[in-house]
Motif scaffolding. Structure first.
Motif, PDB file in Angstrom:
ATOM      1  N   ALA A   1       0.812  -1.225   0.000  1.00 52.85           N
ATOM      2  CA  ALA A   1       0.000   0.000   0.000  1.00 52.85           C
ATOM      3  C   ALA A   1       0.846   1.276   0.000  1.00 52.85           C
ATOM      4  O   ALA A   1       0.547   2.222  -0.739  1.00 52.85           O
ATOM      5  CB  ALA A   1      -0.945  -0.007   1.201  1.00 52.85           C
ATOM      6  N   ARG A   2       1.906   1.327   0.802  1.00 52.41           N
ATOM      7  CA  ARG A   2       2.691   2.561   0.905  1.00 52.41           C
ATOM      8  C   ARG A   2       3.446   2.840  -0.391  1.00 52.41           C
ATOM      9  O   ARG A   2       3.514   3.982  -0.850  1.00 52.41           O
ATOM     10  CB  ARG A   2       3.670   2.461   2.081  1.00 52.41           C
ATOM     11  CG  ARG A   2       2.978   2.476   3.440  1.00 52.41           C
ATOM     12  CD  ARG A   2       3.978   2.537   4.562  1.00 52.41           C
ATOM     13  NE  ARG A   2       4.674   3.822   4.610  1.00 52.41           N
ATOM     14  CZ  ARG A   2       5.608   4.117   5.510  1.00 52.41           C
ATOM     15  NH1 ARG A   2       5.954   3.227   6.416  1.00 52.41           N
ATOM     16  NH2 ARG A   2       6.194   5.300   5.497  1.00 52.41           N
TER      17      ARG A   2
ATOM     18  N   ARG B   1       2.582   1.743  -3.313  1.00 57.50           N
ATOM     19  CA  ARG B   1       1.550   2.031  -4.316  1.00 57.50           C
ATOM     20  C   ARG B   1       1.135   3.502  -4.256  1.00 57.50           C
ATOM     21  O   ARG B   1       1.027   4.166  -5.290  1.00 57.50           O
ATOM     22  CB  ARG B   1       0.354   1.113  -4.073  1.00 57.50           C
ATOM     23  CG  ARG B   1      -0.660   1.099  -5.203  1.00 57.50           C
ATOM     24  CD  ARG B   1      -1.588  -0.076  -5.083  1.00 57.50           C
ATOM     25  NE  ARG B   1      -2.370  -0.083  -3.863  1.00 57.50           N
ATOM     26  CZ  ARG B   1      -2.341  -1.059  -2.951  1.00 57.50           C
ATOM     27  NH1 ARG B   1      -1.558  -2.096  -3.128  1.00 57.50           N
ATOM     28  NH2 ARG B   1      -3.086  -1.013  -1.873  1.00 57.50           N
ATOM     29  N   ASP B   2       0.931   4.000  -3.058  1.00 55.85           N
ATOM     30  CA  ASP B   2       0.525   5.396  -2.899  1.00 55.85           C
ATOM     31  C   ASP B   2       1.597   6.346  -3.421  1.00 55.85           C
ATOM     32  O   ASP B   2       1.292   7.352  -4.078  1.00 55.85           O
ATOM     33  CB  ASP B   2       0.239   5.707  -1.421  1.00 55.85           C
ATOM     34  CG  ASP B   2      -1.055   5.072  -0.935  1.00 55.85           C
ATOM     35  OD1 ASP B   2      -1.811   4.568  -1.789  1.00 55.85           O
ATOM     36  OD2 ASP B   2      -1.289   5.056   0.287  1.00 55.85           O
ATOM     37  N   ARG B   3       2.865   6.043  -3.142  1.00 55.25           N
ATOM     38  CA  ARG B   3       3.946   6.913  -3.579  1.00 55.25           C
ATOM     39  C   ARG B   3       4.095   6.880  -5.103  1.00 55.25           C
ATOM     40  O   ARG B   3       4.244   7.931  -5.746  1.00 55.25           O
ATOM     41  CB  ARG B   3       5.253   6.489  -2.904  1.00 55.25           C
ATOM     42  CG  ARG B   3       6.403   7.459  -3.145  1.00 55.25           C
ATOM     43  CD  ARG B   3       7.597   7.161  -2.258  1.00 55.25           C
ATOM     44  NE  ARG B   3       8.223   5.898  -2.585  1.00 55.25           N
ATOM     45  CZ  ARG B   3       8.213   4.820  -1.802  1.00 55.25           C
ATOM     46  NH1 ARG B   3       7.573   4.855  -0.628  1.00 55.25           N
ATOM     47  NH2 ARG B   3       8.817   3.703  -2.163  1.00 55.25           N
TER      48      ARG B   3
ATOM     49  N   ARG C   1       1.887   6.145  -7.277  1.00 57.10           N
ATOM     50  CA  ARG C   1       0.708   6.741  -7.899  1.00 57.10           C
ATOM     51  C   ARG C   1       0.969   8.212  -8.229  1.00 57.10           C
ATOM     52  O   ARG C   1       0.735   8.670  -9.344  1.00 57.10           O
ATOM     53  CB  ARG C   1      -0.470   6.599  -6.929  1.00 57.10           C
ATOM     54  CG  ARG C   1      -1.822   6.770  -7.525  1.00 57.10           C
ATOM     55  CD  ARG C   1      -2.860   6.216  -6.588  1.00 57.10           C
ATOM     56  NE  ARG C   1      -2.944   6.920  -5.320  1.00 57.10           N
ATOM     57  CZ  ARG C   1      -3.581   6.465  -4.253  1.00 57.10           C
ATOM     58  NH1 ARG C   1      -4.175   5.281  -4.306  1.00 57.10           N
ATOM     59  NH2 ARG C   1      -3.628   7.150  -3.146  1.00 57.10           N
TER      60      ARG C   1
ATOM     61  N   ASP D   1      -9.068  -0.441  -8.858  1.00 60.85           N
ATOM     62  CA  ASP D   1      -8.963   0.329  -7.621  1.00 60.85           C
ATOM     63  C   ASP D   1      -9.548   1.721  -7.845  1.00 60.85           C
ATOM     64  O   ASP D   1      -8.963   2.556  -8.537  1.00 60.85           O
ATOM     65  CB  ASP D   1      -7.490   0.416  -7.214  1.00 60.85           C
ATOM     66  CG  ASP D   1      -7.279   1.080  -5.854  1.00 60.85           C
ATOM     67  OD1 ASP D   1      -7.984   2.064  -5.561  1.00 60.85           O
ATOM     68  OD2 ASP D   1      -6.400   0.623  -5.102  1.00 60.85           O
TER      69      ASP D   1
ATOM     70  N   GLU E   1      -9.801   4.249  -5.884  1.00 61.86           N
ATOM     71  CA  GLU E   1      -8.983   5.344  -5.356  1.00 61.86           C
ATOM     72  C   GLU E   1      -7.900   5.735  -6.347  1.00 61.86           C
ATOM     73  O   GLU E   1      -7.630   6.924  -6.548  1.00 61.86           O
ATOM     74  CB  GLU E   1      -8.363   4.928  -4.018  1.00 61.86           C
ATOM     75  CG  GLU E   1      -7.677   6.081  -3.294  1.00 61.86           C
ATOM     76  CD  GLU E   1      -7.215   5.699  -1.907  1.00 61.86           C
ATOM     77  OE1 GLU E   1      -6.009   5.838  -1.624  1.00 61.86           O
ATOM     78  OE2 GLU E   1      -8.069   5.243  -1.109  1.00 61.86           O
ATOM     79  N   GLU E   2      -7.278   4.733  -6.992  1.00 57.27           N
ATOM     80  CA  GLU E   2      -6.291   5.027  -8.033  1.00 57.27           C
ATOM     81  C   GLU E   2      -6.913   5.847  -9.147  1.00 57.27           C
ATOM     82  O   GLU E   2      -6.347   6.847  -9.597  1.00 57.27           O
ATOM     83  CB  GLU E   2      -5.753   3.716  -8.620  1.00 57.27           C
ATOM     84  CG  GLU E   2      -4.601   3.121  -7.851  1.00 57.27           C
ATOM     85  CD  GLU E   2      -4.085   1.850  -8.493  1.00 57.27           C
ATOM     86  OE1 GLU E   2      -3.387   1.111  -7.798  1.00 57.27           O
ATOM     87  OE2 GLU E   2      -4.381   1.598  -9.676  1.00 57.27           O
TER      88      GLU E   2
ATOM     89  N   THR F   1      -7.782   9.521  -8.076  1.00 56.31           N
ATOM     90  CA  THR F   1      -6.661  10.418  -7.795  1.00 56.31           C
ATOM     91  C   THR F   1      -5.767  10.658  -9.007  1.00 56.31           C
ATOM     92  O   THR F   1      -5.066  11.668  -9.065  1.00 56.31           O
ATOM     93  CB  THR F   1      -5.783   9.863  -6.654  1.00 56.31           C
ATOM     94  OG1 THR F   1      -5.364   8.531  -6.979  1.00 56.31           O
ATOM     95  CG2 THR F   1      -6.549   9.842  -5.343  1.00 56.31           C
TER      96      THR F   1
END
Length: 364
Positions: free
Chosen positions: A173-174, A176-178, A180, A200, A202-203, A206
């Motif tokens: 998750a971490r 992936r967020d970075r 993104r 996803d 959220e992906e 954003t």
């Protein structure tokens, strides 16, 4: 990114159908994608989003329909003759080649001089933040680093179109967020037209300029993240994106909706009296503060349960108009303290009519 509808599309998909035997994976899909746009194909497993991406890449040739890229019909071209770079979920790096060799692979196939390849590879590794990793092998890199290398390789030939097939789903998750944010920032800097497949939400919300929501081989809705979230055209989109309450009701003679003993004022102009419908509203749009005596759509509810979500509480509401369906509402920490909200409490809440969507009981 705003889309100028007068602008000519860079990629035109017309009446695309893809069948595998008797199964129709894509059913008469038409879609325009504009230059420098970042588009996400979003939907559940089996909705057709990956099949559509593979048709664009020429990896699965369509049964019917056509694809044009930059005014060139590419419908029957093999992948090698199409102008795209692709990044897969599994990275698909060559384990026996160094990072430098992986990134420069496509350039070597094009017989580019070695000095130019070396310069381009260095430029790309700098671009993806891994300038010192060129001599390493993929197994010596983390998952996030491998995906950056896969992205650099896809960009090496300066393609007109970048295709991303769930590129972040194998990462934690971490990371992936970075990544993104890094991918979106890189796409904006380069201005490369990009299509990303993801399940996803959220992906998609954003990263995308526009989201194409798909289900059962059909496009349910195309729009900006804000449009998709706040103005879902179908019950499927409303349910798939974010959290949505669906409260059963019946349209009244004057165009309002009865929900149990309550009457809800909302937009029902396309329905007739007696129609069974769902009143849909998101948890964050249910208001529990500053309610006036003469406000419309005020309902007294009972707090059935509370779930701490960090910056807010998610309350399950029941009783009265909600006796036959649990309804979720998101309450801020400040509201919880100010009103001393606890399980078992009764309190009035308001359903603002401008935040209500109405769908037929069969989901249309």
């Amino acid at each position: 990114m705003s889309i100028d509808n007068a602008k000519k599309p860079y990629l035109k998909i017309k009446n695309l159908t893809k069948r595998f035997g008797k199964f129709t994976a894509l059913d008469n899909i038409s879609l325009d994608i504009f230059e420098s746009e970042f588009v996400c194909f979003l939907g559940p497993s089996g909705c057709g989003k990956t099949t559509l991406l593979r048709a664009i890449a020429g990896l699965d040739i369509q049964t019917l329909g056509s694809i044009e890229q930059n005014d060139t019909n590419i419908s029957g071209l093999p992948p090698a003759e199409r102008d795209f770079g692709i990044v897969f979920q599994s990275y698909a790096l060559f384990p026996n080649l160094t990072v430098n060799k992986n990134v420069g692979y496509g350039l070597e196939n094009r017989k580019i001089p070695r000095t130019q390849i070396k310069s381009r590879v260095e430029e790309l590794l700098e671009l993806v933040g891994l300038p010192e990793q060129g001599s390493k092998y993929p197994a010596q890199l983390s998952g996030g680093q491998q995906q950056r290398i896969a992205l650099a390789r896809a960009l090496a030939t300066s393609p007109g179109l970048l295709l991303l097939d769930e590129p972040l789903s194998a990462l934690d998750a971490r990371v992936r967020d970075r990544l993104r944010g890094e991918i979106k920032s890189l796409q904006r800097r380069l201005g490369v037209t990009t299509i990303m497949v993801t399940h996803d939400q959220e992906e998609a919300l954003t990263m995308a300029d526009r989201i194409v929501v798909m289900d059962h081989g059909l496009i349910e809705q195309v729009g900006s993240p804000e449009e998709i979230y706040s103005q879902p055209k179908t019950a499927f989109v409303a349910d798939f994106i974010g959290t949505m309450n669906f409260i059963p009701g019946i349209v009244t003679v004057n165009g309002a909706v009865t929900v149990g003993p309550a009457v809800i004022q909302c937009g029902t102009t396309t329905f007739k009296a007696g129609d069974k419908i769902f009143v849909a509203i998101r948890p964050e749009d249910i208001n529990a503060q500053d309610i006036a005596v003469d406000d419309n759509n005020v309902i007294e509810v009972e707090i059935r349960s509370l779930e701490f979500m960090g910056s807010f509480y998610r309350a399950t509401l029941g009783g009265g108009a909600f006796a036959n369906s649990d309804v979720y509402a998101d309450f801020s920490i400040n509201l919880m303290r100010r009103k001393s909200v606890e399980v078992g409490n009764k309190l009035p809440v308001r359903l603002p009519s401008n935040f209500i969507q109405v769908y037929t009981a069969n989901g249309a």
